[in-house]
Enzyme design. Structure first.
Site, short mmCIF file in Angstrom:
data_model
loop_
_atom_site.label_atom_id
_atom_site.label_comp_id
_atom_site.label_asym_id
_atom_site.label_seq_id
_atom_site.Cartn_x
_atom_site.Cartn_y
_atom_site.Cartn_z
N GLU A 1 36.17 69.57 72.80
CA GLU A 1 37.31 68.41 72.45
C GLU A 1 36.97 67.54 73.51
O GLU A 1 36.65 66.20 73.54
CB GLU A 1 38.53 68.94 72.80
CG GLU A 1 39.59 70.12 71.72
CD GLU A 1 39.89 71.27 72.09
OE1 GLU A 1 40.70 71.68 71.73
OE2 GLU A 1 38.45 71.25 72.66
N HIS B 1 34.66 72.18 76.74
CA HIS B 1 35.41 72.61 75.82
C HIS B 1 34.77 71.46 74.52
O HIS B 1 34.54 70.38 74.55
CB HIS B 1 36.41 72.91 75.45
CG HIS B 1 37.57 73.70 76.06
ND1 HIS B 1 38.35 74.20 76.47
CD2 HIS B 1 36.56 74.23 77.17
CE1 HIS B 1 38.39 75.12 77.62
NE2 HIS B 1 37.16 75.79 77.77
N CYS C 1 43.66 73.76 73.73
CA CYS C 1 44.03 74.17 75.24
C CYS C 1 44.89 73.18 76.50
O CYS C 1 45.08 72.21 75.87
CB CYS C 1 43.09 75.13 76.20
SG CYS C 1 41.85 73.92 77.08
N CYS D 1 42.47 70.61 77.25
CA CYS D 1 41.96 69.46 76.15
C CYS D 1 43.64 68.69 76.44
O CYS D 1 42.50 67.34 75.43
CB CYS D 1 41.15 70.47 75.35
SG CYS D 1 39.85 71.03 76.08
#
Length: 149
Positions: free
Chosen positions: A59, A57, A87, A90
Site C-alpha cells: 500500500e 508495504h 495494517c 498502511c
C-alpha cells in the site's frame, strides 16, 4: 452496482498480479493498486525484505506512486485495492492521503488495522471487504505454509 462489482474484481486482479510479483521475490505476497477515474495511477507490492525497510508495504508503494503520478498528496477521488486488509501503518497512511475508497480481498485478523482501530481512515472513506477474498487468502496461506515446510 453490478458494474462496480466487475470493476472491483478487475482491479483486484491487478493487485493480485502485484502480489505475485512479491511472491517471486520471496516477499509476503501482498499487492496493491490505486485507481483514479478508471485508470491505475499507482501500484506496488511488498518490498520489505528486498529493501530492508519495514515500511515498504504494498500500500505504501502504491500510495507513493499515485501521489507522484497525480502531483499531490491527497487522493480523495481514488480507490485503493489491496489483496489483504491494511495494517495499522498502511491504514494510517491511507487516512492521511484521504483516499476515497478502500477495497481489500482477505481479512487479516492478526495484523489488520481493525484489530487496533476501526476509525483510522478519513471519515468520508468507504470500505469494501472480501473482493476475490478466497484467491487473496489462498495466496497468503500457501506462502506461509511453504515457510513451515
Amino acid at each position: 452496482m453490478e458494474d462496480q462489482k466487475k470493476n472491483d474484481e478487475k482491479f483486484m486482479r491487478l493487485a493480485l498480479n502485484e502480489a505475485r510479483k512479491a511472491l517471486q521475490l520471496q516477499e509476503v505476497p501482498i499487492g496493491a493498486v490505486v485507481v483514479a477515474d478508471g485508470a491505475v495511477v499507482g501500484r506496488g507490492h511488498n518490498l520489505v525484505e528486498t529493501l530492508s525497510d519495514p515500511t515498504a508495504h504494498a500500500e505504501m508503494q502504491a500510495l507513493t506512486a499515485a501521489a507522484s503520478t497525480l502531483g499531490g498528496k491527497y487522493l480523495q477521488g481514488c480507490t485503493l485495492y489491496v489483496t489483504v486488509e491494511p495494517c495499522i501503518m498502511c491504514a494510517g497512511a491511507t487516512g492521511w492521503a484521504q483516499v476515497g475508497r478502500v477495497v481489500w480481498g482477505a481479512d487479516d485478523p492478526k495484523k489488520g488495522y481493525r484489530r487496533y482501530s476501526e476509525t483510522v481512515f478519513h471519515p468520508k472513506t468507504t470500505v469494501v471487504r472480501g473482493v476475490l477474498g478466497e484467491e487473496c487468502e489462498e495466496l497468503m496461506t500457501s506462502f506461509f505454509a511453504g515457510l513451515r515446510n
